[in-house]
Design an enzyme around this catalytic site. Sequence first.
Site, mmCIF file in Angstrom:
data_model
loop_
_atom_site.group_PDB
_atom_site.id
_atom_site.type_symbol
_atom_site.label_atom_id
_atom_site.label_comp_id
_atom_site.label_asym_id
_atom_site.label_seq_id
_atom_site.Cartn_x
_atom_site.Cartn_y
_atom_site.Cartn_z
ATOM 1 N N HIS A 254 3.076 -4.598 10.040
ATOM 2 C CA HIS A 254 2.663 -3.847 8.852
ATOM 3 C C HIS A 254 3.590 -4.163 7.670
ATOM 4 O O HIS A 254 3.107 -4.498 6.568
ATOM 5 C CB HIS A 254 2.711 -2.349 9.172
ATOM 6 N N GLU A 255 4.878 -4.070 7.888
ATOM 7 C CA GLU A 255 5.814 -4.316 6.782
ATOM 8 C C GLU A 255 5.814 -5.783 6.357
ATOM 9 O O GLU A 255 6.049 -6.090 5.183
ATOM 10 C CB GLU A 255 7.223 -3.859 7.159
ATOM 11 N N HIS A 258 3.287 -6.230 3.662
ATOM 12 C CA HIS A 258 3.851 -5.925 2.338
ATOM 13 C C HIS A 258 4.746 -7.063 1.852
ATOM 14 O O HIS A 258 4.657 -7.507 0.698
ATOM 15 C CB HIS A 258 4.696 -4.648 2.419
ATOM 16 N N GLU A 284 -1.074 -1.918 0.252
ATOM 17 C CA GLU A 284 -1.419 -1.390 1.574
ATOM 18 C C GLU A 284 -2.576 -2.166 2.198
ATOM 19 O O GLU A 284 -2.668 -2.273 3.418
ATOM 20 C CB GLU A 284 -1.749 0.097 1.473
#
Length: 489
Positions: A254-255, A258, A284
């Site tokens: 997830h990170e 980003h 996101e």
Amino acid sequence: MSAYDDLMAFQRETSALGEIAGRLGWDQETVMPRGAASQRAEEMAAIEAVLHARRSDPRVIEWLEQADPQDQVDQAQLREIRRSYERTVKVPADLATAIARVTSAAQGTWAQARADEDVAAFLPVLGEVVALKREEGAALAQGGNIYDAMVEDYEPYTTGTQIAEIFDQMRPHLVALRAAVLDKSAPQALTGSFDELKQMQLSEKLATTFGYDLNTGRIDKAVHPFSSGSGSDVRITTRTSETDPFNCFYSTIHEVGHAAYEQGIDLAYALTPLGRGVSMGVHESQSRIYENQLGRSRAFTGWLFGQMKDAFGDFGITDADTFYATVNGVHNGYIRTEADEVQYNLHIMLRFDLERALMAGDLQVDDLEAAWNDRFKADFGYAVDKPSNGCLQDVHWSVGLFGYFPTYSLGNVYAGCLYQALRNAVPELDAQLAAGDTSGATGWLHENVQQHGGLYAPRETIQRASGMEPGPDPLLGYLEQKFGGLYGL
């Protein structure tokens, strides 16, 4: 030099100072000594005072009026500088400084209160944060809706009312899907103990598999995983759990979504308004598509199953199909960041409604815990067992990020649109993911979304990439197809 050149030179210095402030925040979340909290609050307040003075410098408006943009990039730079300037001058400098000081201190108070399961210890400073943010929102709104003015910080050109309309479309479908899935037998659960060092080693492998450049990044641990920085210094954090390695692996992926966005932006835009992700919703969309549509796909989980067997040996799951079901299991739980795709947006809608009420003055800080617990039981059917699983679980309110939460669900909506277009553009996607090759997907996202940074407005960014006006239908269709197949609906 021209007025435009003077403005951009000034802007790059301001952005560089902003990056320094961001690095202080990263340090506070990762390695800062606990006893340094009060001094860090003063440091953050001091740099915020400098930033506010620069962002509201009267020369900025003079340069804006005199600047002669030569192309689309120049026009976009001026658009975003003007937008930032007009918002900044509405907020008094002493208020901006006070918010920076209080939120820096509140972050440490929240972390300790969360560890101690002590809501009462956190509420006084949260009350200060809410009061200051209401004051800021009123200054920004100038008679309009305070919450709409706050959303603008994270999702430009979008209002809370528009977001509420999208959520109202999504909610009945999500509630029905959740009920149908939870009526079925749960998949096999992960059991056993998973060595922390091996988790971090595989986490790093996953990060690089998804294109994270460790030459301009690093991976650390934090209570609440996050990504920080831009350009050539983009850092991520993750966390480990001895019994739940998925927490580590999918926090990392997830990170990385980003971070890949920030690392992928055209370097010509570095330290300018276009050199950051255009909005938190678009940001996101990258983290969620990396984590869910790609990272939790049947194809990729087959590859991950092999990697976990290599790292941990026998861990109780013997085949890739069972592993896929386990990764995507829908189950009761309290924590937003650990929620499955079916229920995640319901967690966001809870926070969205509560923070709107806080900003409107319809909900008082002293009543927040009871309001959270009542809403959670109504939405999920069971009671919150402890504050760290309830209103103390997220860092956002302690640091004043009101208006941020709904962008998580907007990101899911945007990701649904992008994934539909991605599958059409990369027909061999599943075969690539099954081999642990994400380059087809990440390359498409870089080409169509990431490299542009803030060049286009948020909704335009998604529309240009996906070929459709952003809306919830692609996401809802994806969820119903995926979980309908998994649970035999």
